[in-house]
Design a protein around this motif. Sequence first.
Motif, PDB file in Angstrom:
ATOM      1  N   ARG A  14       0.814  -1.219   0.000  1.00 19.13           N
ATOM      2  CA  ARG A  14       0.000   0.000   0.000  1.00 19.13           C
ATOM      3  C   ARG A  14       0.844   1.264   0.000  1.00 19.13           C
ATOM      4  NH1 ARG A  14      -4.602  -1.869   4.470  1.00 19.13           N
ATOM      5  NH2 ARG A  14      -5.288  -3.737   3.340  1.00 19.13           N
ATOM      6  N   THR A  15       1.832   1.298  -0.845  1.00 21.49           N
ATOM      7  CA  THR A  15       2.689   2.473  -0.950  1.00 21.49           C
ATOM      8  C   THR A  15       3.385   2.507  -2.299  1.00 21.49           C
ATOM      9  OG1 THR A  15       4.518   3.701   0.049  1.00 21.49           O
ATOM     10  CG2 THR A  15       4.703   1.301   0.058  1.00 21.49           C
ATOM     11  N   GLU A  16       3.702   3.709  -2.738  1.00 22.25           N
ATOM     12  CA  GLU A  16       4.543   3.895  -3.911  1.00 22.25           C
ATOM     13  C   GLU A  16       5.908   4.432  -3.505  1.00 22.25           C
ATOM     14  OE1 GLU A  16       2.568   6.146  -6.920  1.00 22.25           O
ATOM     15  OE2 GLU A  16       0.945   4.686  -7.170  1.00 22.25           O
ATOM     16  N   GLU A  17       6.119   4.518  -2.179  1.00 21.68           N
ATOM     17  CA  GLU A  17       7.443   4.877  -1.672  1.00 21.68           C
ATOM     18  C   GLU A  17       8.351   3.656  -1.753  1.00 21.68           C
ATOM     19  OE1 GLU A  17       8.217   8.009  -0.666  1.00 21.68           O
ATOM     20  OE2 GLU A  17       6.181   8.573  -1.309  1.00 21.68           O
ATOM     21  N   PHE A  18       9.630   3.851  -1.392  1.00 24.32           N
ATOM     22  CA  PHE A  18      10.603   2.759  -1.436  1.00 24.32           C
ATOM     23  C   PHE A  18      10.151   1.594  -0.565  1.00 24.32           C
ATOM     24  CE2 PHE A  18      14.335   0.760   0.597  1.00 24.32           C
ATOM     25  CZ  PHE A  18      14.898   0.169  -0.533  1.00 24.32           C
ATOM     26  N   ILE A  19      10.220   0.392  -1.108  1.00 19.73           N
ATOM     27  CA  ILE A  19       9.837  -0.814  -0.379  1.00 19.73           C
ATOM     28  C   ILE A  19      11.094  -1.657  -0.131  1.00 19.73           C
ATOM     29  CG2 ILE A  19       8.431  -2.908  -0.397  1.00 19.73           C
ATOM     30  CD1 ILE A  19       6.519  -1.439  -2.314  1.00 19.73           C
ATOM     31  N   PRO A  20      11.538  -1.777   1.126  1.00 17.26           N
ATOM     32  CA  PRO A  20      12.747  -2.555   1.423  1.00 17.26           C
ATOM     33  C   PRO A  20      12.504  -4.047   1.310  1.00 17.26           C
ATOM     34  CG  PRO A  20      11.762  -1.784   3.438  1.00 17.26           C
ATOM     35  CD  PRO A  20      10.944  -1.195   2.328  1.00 17.26           C
ATOM     36  N   LEU A  21      13.595  -4.779   1.345  1.00 14.68           N
ATOM     37  CA  LEU A  21      13.495  -6.233   1.226  1.00 14.68           C
ATOM     38  C   LEU A  21      12.861  -6.850   2.468  1.00 14.68           C
ATOM     39  CD1 LEU A  21      14.326  -8.359  -0.911  1.00 14.68           C
ATOM     40  CD2 LEU A  21      16.394  -8.744   0.427  1.00 14.68           C
ATOM     41  N   HIS A  22      13.334  -6.443   3.642  1.00 12.75           N
ATOM     42  CA  HIS A  22      12.785  -6.992   4.887  1.00 12.75           C
ATOM     43  C   HIS A  22      13.127  -6.036   6.019  1.00 12.75           C
ATOM     44  CE1 HIS A  22      11.745  -9.697   8.167  1.00 12.75           C
ATOM     45  NE2 HIS A  22      11.245 -10.541   7.290  1.00 12.75           N
ATOM     46  N   GLU A  23      12.118  -5.378   6.560  1.00 16.60           N
ATOM     47  CA  GLU A  23      12.347  -4.470   7.674  1.00 16.60           C
ATOM     48  C   GLU A  23      11.672  -4.997   8.933  1.00 16.60           C
ATOM     49  OE1 GLU A  23      10.807  -0.634   6.726  1.00 16.60           O
ATOM     50  OE2 GLU A  23       8.805  -1.363   6.231  1.00 16.60           O
ATOM     51  N   PRO A  24      12.195  -4.632  10.107  1.00 16.48           N
ATOM     52  CA  PRO A  24      11.640  -5.157  11.365  1.00 16.48           C
ATOM     53  C   PRO A  24      10.315  -4.506  11.720  1.00 16.48           C
ATOM     54  CG  PRO A  24      13.392  -3.594  11.811  1.00 16.48           C
ATOM     55  CD  PRO A  24      13.377  -3.789  10.322  1.00 16.48           C
ATOM     56  N   ARG A  25       9.550  -5.206  12.558  1.00 20.95           N
ATOM     57  CA  ARG A  25       8.305  -4.673  13.095  1.00 20.95           C
ATOM     58  C   ARG A  25       8.373  -4.723  14.616  1.00 20.95           C
ATOM     59  NH1 ARG A  25       7.384  -2.315   8.592  1.00 20.95           N
ATOM     60  NH2 ARG A  25       6.400  -3.534   6.922  1.00 20.95           N
ATOM     61  N   PHE A  26       8.157  -3.580  15.237  1.00 28.01           N
ATOM     62  CA  PHE A  26       8.171  -3.493  16.697  1.00 28.01           C
ATOM     63  C   PHE A  26       6.782  -3.042  17.153  1.00 28.01           C
ATOM     64  CE2 PHE A  26      12.623  -2.493  15.395  1.00 28.01           C
ATOM     65  CZ  PHE A  26      13.214  -3.639  15.895  1.00 28.01           C
ATOM     66  N   ASN A  27       5.885  -4.003  17.248  1.00 26.80           N
ATOM     67  CA  ASN A  27       4.482  -3.696  17.524  1.00 26.80           C
ATOM     68  C   ASN A  27       4.008  -4.187  18.886  1.00 26.80           C
ATOM     69  OD1 ASN A  27       4.303  -2.806  14.787  1.00 26.80           O
ATOM     70  ND2 ASN A  27       4.033  -4.936  14.146  1.00 26.80           N
ATOM     71  N   GLY A  28       4.924  -4.718  19.679  1.00 25.94           N
ATOM     72  CA  GLY A  28       4.519  -5.328  20.936  1.00 25.94           C
ATOM     73  C   GLY A  28       5.074  -4.629  22.151  1.00 25.94           C
ATOM     74  N   ASN A  29       5.726  -5.414  23.018  1.00 24.72           N
ATOM     75  CA  ASN A  29       6.216  -4.897  24.302  1.00 24.72           C
ATOM     76  C   ASN A  29       7.658  -4.413  24.266  1.00 24.72           C
ATOM     77  OD1 ASN A  29       3.862  -5.326  25.953  1.00 24.72           O
ATOM     78  ND2 ASN A  29       4.254  -7.532  25.781  1.00 24.72           N
TER      79      ASN A  29
END
Length: 379
Positions: A14-29
Amino acid sequence: MISETVKFIQNLYRTEEFIPLHEPRFNGNEKAYLNECIDSTFVSSVGKFVDRFEAEFARTVGAKYAVATVNGTAALHISLILAGVERDDEVITQPLTFIATANAISYIGAKPVFLDVDLETMGLSPDALKYFLEQECVLSDGRCLNRSTGKTIKACVPMHTFGHPCRIDEIKVVCDAWHIVLVEDAAESLGSYYKAKHTGTFGTLGVFSFNGNKIITSGGGGVIVTDDEVLAKRAKHITTTAKIPHKWEYVHDEIGYNYRLPNLNAALLCAQLEQLESFLENKRLLANEYKEFLASQNILFIEEPENARSNYWLNAVLLDDLQQRDEFLDYTNNNGVMTRPIWALMNKLEIFKSCQHDALTNSLFLEERVVNIPSSVRL
């Protein structure tokens, strides 16, 4: 074809900006645990999050023991030492791998032997391993000797490429028959199973990585897993400078390494591990969407092998030839979608060009055709 693929990936994220190969997600604690760690003042190699992570990780993969380290390469280096690898020994591995696998072997002064992979798994082929040992080696006094070099082959390090399990049970049978210690490079395969058993737990030792691009991360970090209590205790000892426990004295009983994971990083990993199952579900949905779309574009999506459940850490496609691969890489990267080729074969690098290898037919085929595509967990 390639332009449609770029549009599809942009729609996925859902973006036309730069899409990296694999970025981290910090959505928890993550922030809560980091603050707790900071408030405790135990931010280095001693602290409750290190102990907690080791216990929870061992339970997650089904191993008896886990010893956390500063990164996956350090974990592999120590595992090879624990496997008894010494200077001038040889270690069998695959040429289609990240350089850390071969580097860790070299840190000891041992030398890699590169054998071919399976097309279906991109991991070390048990058939190639068996053939090489039967043709090139002999058992003598319980040791596997390489007839052409006279060196002892002490260990074997297969790697589960992009999280797709190799035929690790067959590799273990061959290694056991030839008195070779099996050390699994499971750096990329947290959450992957082969015949309902977690990767990294088939060998005497297994190694995982938590680099910034891995499925869970602490910016760095690694871990050694084993069912052998003696090896686990020694792993912890030599990763903490081999210091004999004492309230104030500094006595070290062997050469050790400052490889212990800091408590700050362990705090991050505890929070990340809590989200592992949701990450895996998210990535499997992504892989299924890729598979369906790419089939309509006549592009082969690399799926989990038979008898395996892959974590789909890095999704990959298999293109027709080197020219199509380079065109795909050029167009995607010039249009804001990060893609990358599979690694250059280790035996082609100047530092490893003198190493023994077989024909590497499958490895050469894959090197010219495999491309990784964006694989981040979608928010």
